[in-house]
Design an enzyme around this catalytic site. Structure first.
Site, PDB file in Angstrom:
ATOM      1  N   TYR A 295      -3.245  -1.887   9.331  1.00  0.00           N
ATOM      2  CA  TYR A 295      -2.671  -2.365   8.716  1.00  0.00           C
ATOM      3  C   TYR A 295      -1.408  -2.283   8.032  1.00  0.00           C
ATOM      4  CZ  TYR A 295      -3.927  -1.817   3.712  1.00  0.00           C
ATOM      5  OH  TYR A 295      -3.952  -1.807   1.767  1.00  0.00           O
TER       6      TYR A 295
ATOM      7  N   SER B 182       1.175  -1.378  -0.093  1.00  0.00           N
ATOM      8  CA  SER B 182       0.684   0.185   0.143  1.00  0.00           C
ATOM      9  C   SER B 182       1.144   1.338   0.305  1.00  0.00           C
ATOM     10  CB  SER B 182      -0.802  -0.085   1.408  1.00  0.00           C
ATOM     11  OG  SER B 182      -1.432   1.581   1.119  1.00  0.00           O
TER      12      SER B 182
END
Length: 254
Positions: free
Chosen positions: A160, A145
């Site tokens: 995350y 990401s």
């Protein structure tokens, strides 16, 4: 990427039932690979497999919840039964939960997130890497990401952010370990993609996950700036055909 770039190769894609995983699986099959589709949802996997078959490709379905180590191991056994060798491993499956303040995070939920986003990646890699090394050819791509570059920009998603940061460190280190082996290992930052994960965040109550996090995802969706899973997957596949290793790839145009 050439139409038959991966002809004769076998691939496994995790999180293959929807979003980037679905689009990547279809793209790999179109490039000639025999694709293993791994995810939790049988219905979604069946749809992807049917789509690949209709387009003249080959796919098998492997249902597993990667938060459960026993299911991960069973998925490895099942995959190797139907596809004796895996040449391409796309570690795409991930969870964004638990969301909210760190002090409100249940350690049990954090452990499950680490299991999916990091431990399962390493477990699958360890299972299929020996065959790649024996054949002198392999491609491992770990979907990360862009938030890793700016961890402070996603307050309320500490689990995350930390797992994706660790994933990139693992990727670069493993690539160095495997230098000159014929097996490449890279991470891919897919961009802001219109996926179920994005929708999940938008649906969460602002008071539970934090107003700033909620607003960030609602506003990006409303602005129409999200790209399609197909666009992101196409960029990943172009990168995958290269000889690069130890790189943090970004979606084309980023």
């Amino acid at each position: 990427m050439n139409a038959n770039e991966f002809a004769g190769k076998s691939a496994l894609v995790t999180g293959a039932g929807r979003g980037i995983g679905r689009a990547t699986s279809i793209g790999l099959a179109a490039a000639g690979a025999h694709v293993g589709l791994l995810a939790r949802s049988s219905d979604e996997l069946s749809e992807v497999a049917a789509t690949i078959t209709q387009q003249g490709g080959n796919a098998i379905v492997v249902r597993a919840d990667l938060s459960d180590p026993a299911q991960t191991e069973a998925a490895i056994t099942e995959t190797l039964r139907d596809l004796p060798s895996i040449d391409i491993l796309i570690n795409n499956a991930a969870v964004v939960w638990p969301l909210g303040p760190t002090l409100a995070t249940d350690p049990a939920d954090l452990r499950k997130a680490i299991e999916v986003n990091l431990i399962a990646v390493i477990t699958l890699t360890r299972a299929f890497l020996p065959g790649m090394l024996e054949r002198g050819w392999g491609r491992i791509a770990n979907v990360s990401s862009g938030i890793v570059a700016s961890p402070e920009a996603m307050i309320g998603a500490n689990a995350y952010v930390l797992t994706k940061s660790a994933l990139e460190a693992h990727t670069v280190n493993l690539a160095a370990e495997l230098a000159e082996s014929g097996v490449t290992v890279n991470a891919y930052r897919p961009g802001s993609v219109d996926t179920a994960m994005q929708g999940y965040i938008r649906e969460q109550p602002p008071e539970a996950i934090g107003q700033a996090l909620h607003d960030r995802f609602v506003e990006s969706y409303a602005a129409g700036t999200l790209i399609s899973p197909e666009t992101s997957a196409a960029s990943l596949l172009e990168h995958l055909a290269s000889l690069e290793t130890g790189h943090i790839w970004s979606v084309a145009g980023a």
